[in-house]
Design an enzyme around this catalytic site. Structure first.
Site, PDB file in Angstrom:
ATOM      1  N   LYS A  99       0.865  -1.173   0.000  1.00 54.75           N
ATOM      2  CA  LYS A  99       0.000   0.000   0.000  1.00 54.75           C
ATOM      3  C   LYS A  99       0.901   1.222   0.000  1.00 54.75           C
ATOM      4  O   LYS A  99       1.647   1.453   0.951  1.00 54.75           O
ATOM      5  CB  LYS A  99      -0.914   0.006   1.227  1.00 54.75           C
ATOM      6  CG  LYS A  99      -1.781   1.258   1.323  1.00 54.75           C
ATOM      7  CD  LYS A  99      -2.523   1.313   2.646  1.00 54.75           C
ATOM      8  CE  LYS A  99      -3.208   2.661   2.832  1.00 54.75           C
ATOM      9  NZ  LYS A  99      -3.810   2.797   4.184  1.00 54.75           N
ATOM     10  N   ALA A 186      -9.527   5.583   4.801  1.00 54.37           N
ATOM     11  CA  ALA A 186      -9.268   6.771   5.623  1.00 54.37           C
ATOM     12  C   ALA A 186     -10.515   7.605   5.887  1.00 54.37           C
ATOM     13  O   ALA A 186     -11.299   7.889   4.980  1.00 54.37           O
ATOM     14  CB  ALA A 186      -8.197   7.670   5.002  1.00 54.37           C
ATOM     15  N   ASN A 208      -9.022   1.423  10.425  1.00 53.69           N
ATOM     16  CA  ASN A 208      -8.153   1.148  11.552  1.00 53.69           C
ATOM     17  C   ASN A 208      -8.663   1.909  12.781  1.00 53.69           C
ATOM     18  O   ASN A 208      -9.243   1.336  13.701  1.00 53.69           O
ATOM     19  CB  ASN A 208      -6.716   1.526  11.233  1.00 53.69           C
ATOM     20  CG  ASN A 208      -5.724   1.079  12.297  1.00 53.69           C
ATOM     21  OD1 ASN A 208      -4.522   1.158  12.106  1.00 53.69           O
ATOM     22  ND2 ASN A 208      -6.185   0.581  13.435  1.00 53.69           N
TER      23      ASN A 208
END
Length: 254
Positions: A99, A186, A208
């Site tokens: 990534k 994100a 995350n």
């Protein structure tokens, strides 16, 4: 709905890519991973001991070693840095998936479009499976696809903000025009953000902070898993057109 997500020939049953940072402890991390049913785990290469990756403090806590690893180049500020980090990770035997994250802005961590494109071009030619993290610019996402990206990862909003998808119009344009998978990465903060991403046509999402920093990470992981399924099902089913005026569901016949 049994359709699998395929990236570079790899079939994935789960459309959730899960980050491994910021959890309160390894026990909670493992329970959240288990609840999420994620198959792809991502982590910053700079946090891993590349000389002994299997004994690293991050990876040794992952009980089930059947995951597919997606290391990232977080911390890189130039294409050259990202390329060097990716090569080190591959040489260590960690993964040939990478990534790309390149950012010069420490406050907002906005991806650098020029450096991201450079790194993608070089690493794709070297045989890496490249998944670049980028802004929600449809033109740039298309260029990344042309450069050899196996999937493109536009951000919904800046990393860790939990602001959700700030520009759904752009995300939908990206999912419509790209042939490679689109993974919204994100800024997603909860299950409703995830559902929206999937309803806009995303092939998957990466989370995350939204899970790791939730009051109950395990419960949030479970909700995200279900949100992905609901959003994907809604997208495949097809929503009704938006109208300016009402339409009676049971019209009166004269």
């Amino acid at each position: 709905m049994n359709e699998k997500l395929t990236i570079a020939g790899k079939e994935l049953s789960s459309r959730l890519f899960l980050g491994t940072g910021r959890y309160p402890n390894p026990y909670v991390q493992n329970k959240a991973i288990e609840a999420s049913e994620a198959e792809v785990l991502t982590f910053a290469i700079r946090r891993v001991n590349l000389t002994e990756p299997n004994e690293d403090a991050i990876l040794q806590h992952i009980e089930n070693q059947s995951f597919h690893y997606l290391p990232n180049t977080s911390g890189a500020t130039t294409a050259e840095e990202a390329i060097r980090i990716a090569r080190l990770a591959k040489a260590s035997g960690l993964s040939d998936w990478i990534k790309i994250e390149v950012s010069r802005d420490e406050k907002m961590l906005i991806p650098d479009p020029v450096e991201t494109l450079k790194a993608t071009e070089v690493l794709a030619k070297e045989g890496f499976v490249v998944l670049p993290y980028t802004s929600d610019d449809p033109a740039l996402c298309y260029r990344l696809q042309e450069a050899g990206a196996a999937a493109v990862m536009p951000g919904g909003s800046p990393i860790g903000t939990g602001l959700g998808i700030l520009n759904p119009y752009n995300i939908e344009l990206i999912t419509e025009q790209l042939k490679v998978p689109v993974i919204v990465d994100a800024g997603l903060g909860n299950a409703s953000d995830v559902t929206q991403a999937m309803e806009l046509g995303a092939d998957g999402v990466l989370l995350n902070t939204a899970i790791a920093k939730a009051r109950n990470p395990v419960m949030m992981a479970e909700s995200v898993k279900l949100a992905i399924r609901a959003g994907r099902l809604s997208y495949v089913a097809g929503r009704i057109p938006k109208k300016k005026y009402a339409t009676a569901s049971s019209p009166v016949r004269n």
